[in-house]
Motif scaffolding. Structure first.
Motif, PDB file in Angstrom:
ATOM      1  N   TRP A 115       0.820  -1.217   0.000  1.00  0.00           N
ATOM      2  CA  TRP A 115       0.000   0.000   0.000  1.00  0.00           C
ATOM      3  C   TRP A 115       0.851   1.263   0.000  1.00  0.00           C
ATOM      4  O   TRP A 115       1.918   1.316   0.595  1.00  0.00           O
ATOM      5  CB  TRP A 115      -0.918   0.011   1.216  1.00  0.00           C
ATOM      6  CG  TRP A 115      -2.086  -0.908   1.068  1.00  0.00           C
ATOM      7  CD1 TRP A 115      -2.125  -2.243   1.335  1.00  0.00           C
ATOM      8  CD2 TRP A 115      -3.383  -0.563   0.581  1.00  0.00           C
ATOM      9  NE1 TRP A 115      -3.362  -2.756   1.051  1.00  0.00           N
ATOM     10  CE2 TRP A 115      -4.156  -1.743   0.591  1.00  0.00           C
ATOM     11  CE3 TRP A 115      -3.955   0.626   0.140  1.00  0.00           C
ATOM     12  CZ2 TRP A 115      -5.482  -1.766   0.174  1.00  0.00           C
ATOM     13  CZ3 TRP A 115      -5.286   0.610  -0.267  1.00  0.00           C
ATOM     14  CH2 TRP A 115      -6.032  -0.574  -0.255  1.00  0.00           C
ATOM     15  N   VAL A 116       0.290   2.287  -0.662  1.00  0.00           N
ATOM     16  CA  VAL A 116       0.786   3.659  -0.554  1.00  0.00           C
ATOM     17  C   VAL A 116      -0.237   4.416   0.279  1.00  0.00           C
ATOM     18  O   VAL A 116      -1.408   4.498  -0.103  1.00  0.00           O
ATOM     19  CB  VAL A 116       0.932   4.321  -1.937  1.00  0.00           C
ATOM     20  CG1 VAL A 116       1.512   5.731  -1.785  1.00  0.00           C
ATOM     21  CG2 VAL A 116       1.781   3.469  -2.870  1.00  0.00           C
ATOM     22  N   ARG A 146       3.905   0.380   2.676  1.00  0.00           N
ATOM     23  CA  ARG A 146       5.334   0.487   2.379  1.00  0.00           C
ATOM     24  C   ARG A 146       5.761   1.918   2.103  1.00  0.00           C
ATOM     25  O   ARG A 146       6.917   2.286   2.339  1.00  0.00           O
ATOM     26  CB  ARG A 146       5.671  -0.380   1.173  1.00  0.00           C
ATOM     27  CG  ARG A 146       5.395  -1.871   1.351  1.00  0.00           C
ATOM     28  CD  ARG A 146       6.260  -2.472   2.456  1.00  0.00           C
ATOM     29  NE  ARG A 146       6.047  -3.896   2.583  1.00  0.00           N
ATOM     30  CZ  ARG A 146       6.815  -4.818   2.001  1.00  0.00           C
ATOM     31  NH1 ARG A 146       7.833  -4.449   1.233  1.00  0.00           N
ATOM     32  NH2 ARG A 146       6.560  -6.101   2.169  1.00  0.00           N
ATOM     33  N   LEU A 147       4.843   2.732   1.574  1.00  0.00           N
ATOM     34  CA  LEU A 147       5.177   4.092   1.166  1.00  0.00           C
ATOM     35  C   LEU A 147       4.097   5.036   1.680  1.00  0.00           C
ATOM     36  O   LEU A 147       2.928   4.661   1.793  1.00  0.00           O
ATOM     37  CB  LEU A 147       5.260   4.193  -0.359  1.00  0.00           C
ATOM     38  CG  LEU A 147       6.221   3.222  -1.055  1.00  0.00           C
ATOM     39  CD1 LEU A 147       5.989   3.233  -2.560  1.00  0.00           C
ATOM     40  CD2 LEU A 147       7.663   3.589  -0.741  1.00  0.00           C
ATOM     41  N   THR A 193       2.865   9.305   1.384  1.00  0.00           N
ATOM     42  CA  THR A 193       3.021  10.665   0.883  1.00  0.00           C
ATOM     43  C   THR A 193       1.679  11.366   0.933  1.00  0.00           C
ATOM     44  O   THR A 193       0.636  10.751   0.693  1.00  0.00           O
ATOM     45  CB  THR A 193       3.577  10.690  -0.551  1.00  0.00           C
ATOM     46  OG1 THR A 193       3.548  12.045  -1.045  1.00  0.00           O
ATOM     47  CG2 THR A 193       2.763   9.816  -1.485  1.00  0.00           C
ATOM     48  N   VAL A 204       1.156   9.814  -5.234  1.00  0.00           N
ATOM     49  CA  VAL A 204       0.493   8.532  -4.980  1.00  0.00           C
ATOM     50  C   VAL A 204       0.206   7.822  -6.298  1.00  0.00           C
ATOM     51  O   VAL A 204       0.514   6.632  -6.469  1.00  0.00           O
ATOM     52  CB  VAL A 204      -0.814   8.741  -4.182  1.00  0.00           C
ATOM     53  CG1 VAL A 204      -1.633   7.443  -4.170  1.00  0.00           C
ATOM     54  CG2 VAL A 204      -0.518   9.177  -2.761  1.00  0.00           C
ATOM     55  N   LEU A 221       3.382   6.528  -7.986  1.00  0.00           N
ATOM     56  CA  LEU A 221       3.915   5.342  -7.316  1.00  0.00           C
ATOM     57  C   LEU A 221       3.097   4.110  -7.677  1.00  0.00           C
ATOM     58  O   LEU A 221       3.653   3.029  -7.914  1.00  0.00           O
ATOM     59  CB  LEU A 221       3.920   5.570  -5.801  1.00  0.00           C
ATOM     60  CG  LEU A 221       4.925   6.606  -5.290  1.00  0.00           C
ATOM     61  CD1 LEU A 221       4.611   6.979  -3.846  1.00  0.00           C
ATOM     62  CD2 LEU A 221       6.350   6.083  -5.408  1.00  0.00           C
ATOM     63  N   GLY A 252       2.637  -0.258  -5.446  1.00  0.00           N
ATOM     64  CA  GLY A 252       1.597  -0.469  -4.449  1.00  0.00           C
ATOM     65  C   GLY A 252       0.245  -0.056  -4.990  1.00  0.00           C
ATOM     66  O   GLY A 252       0.118   0.349  -6.158  1.00  0.00           O
ATOM     67  N   ALA A 286      -3.557   2.064  -3.622  1.00  0.00           N
ATOM     68  CA  ALA A 286      -3.882   3.182  -2.732  1.00  0.00           C
ATOM     69  C   ALA A 286      -5.378   3.436  -2.737  1.00  0.00           C
ATOM     70  O   ALA A 286      -6.127   2.903  -3.567  1.00  0.00           O
ATOM     71  CB  ALA A 286      -3.136   4.442  -3.165  1.00  0.00           C
TER      72      ALA A 286
END
Length: 207
Positions: free
Chosen positions: A101-102, A126-127, A129, A135, A138, A144, A146
């Motif tokens: 997941w972001v 994992r990330l 922002t 998002v 990424l 990932g 989101a």
């Protein structure tokens, strides 16, 4: 002079048109904008550093405790899944239980964790922002999946991702906060009226 505090998506999507309309009808009005997440924006209004704040919460969050500020509803809109283009389109949050997941801001991340728990899993974040453009980039890079609110996707929809509604994810509610005495200030009333007009137009465009 009117001081406004707003979270990033509102700053990108709603405020430009509202402030431009005010500039055309009241050119002497001096508007100052600070981009703040909801807890900080609420504190700014309470402390007198902002006259108006745009804040958000999710439908399943605890109801705000009644206090000294007025809360005017501005919008209620869906939160969508964001997956890499070409990936299977999920229909339930549980379909993404095994993904990386972001995550977004602390309030958005708390919403993800709560919704995932209700769907029987803990998200592997994992990330993180606050930038809804980042998002999507990424996710498009395969790093990932989101959740993003419809407002964020209307402000900037990027190629390389696929988005859509999910069962098990609460809508997001946007509110305008102000001190009760601010209602008597013509500039504040005009700003709130423009925000309501623009939000209605945005929400009327379909999800």
């Amino acid at each position: 002079e009117v001081a406004v505090a707003a979270f990033p998506t509102a700053t990108a999507l709603v405020l430009p048109e509202a402030l431009a309309a005010l500039a055309a009808t009241a050119p002497d009005l001096d508007v100052r904008l600070a981009e703040l997440e909801p807890p900080e924006a609420e504190d700014a209004v309470r402390a007198g550093r902002a006259d108006v704040a745009l804040v958000f919460r999710h439908v399943g969050d605890p109801e705000p405790v009644p206090g000294d500020l007025l809360r005017r509803p501005l919008s209620s809109h869906a939160v969508h899944a964001v997956v890499r283009a070409g990936a299977p389109r999920p229909t339930r949050l549980g379909d993404l239980a095994d993904e990386r997941w972001v995550a977004g801001c602390p309030r958005c991340r708390a919403h993800l964790v709560r919704a995932a728990a209700a769907s029987g899993f803990a998200p592997d974040v994992r990330l993180a922002t606050d930038d809804h453009v980042a998002v999507q980039r990424l996710v498009a890079a395969g790093l990932g999946v989101a959740l993003l609110p419809v407002w964020a996707l209307r402000a900037a929809a990027l190629p390389g991702v696929s988005t859509g509604p999910l069962d098990g994810v609460d809508d997001r509610v946007v509110e305008v906060l102000l001190r009760p005495e601010a209602r008597r200030v013509p500039a504040v009333r005009a700003l709130v009226a423009e925000l309501e007009r623009v939000a209605r137009a945005v929400d009327g465009g379909g999800a």
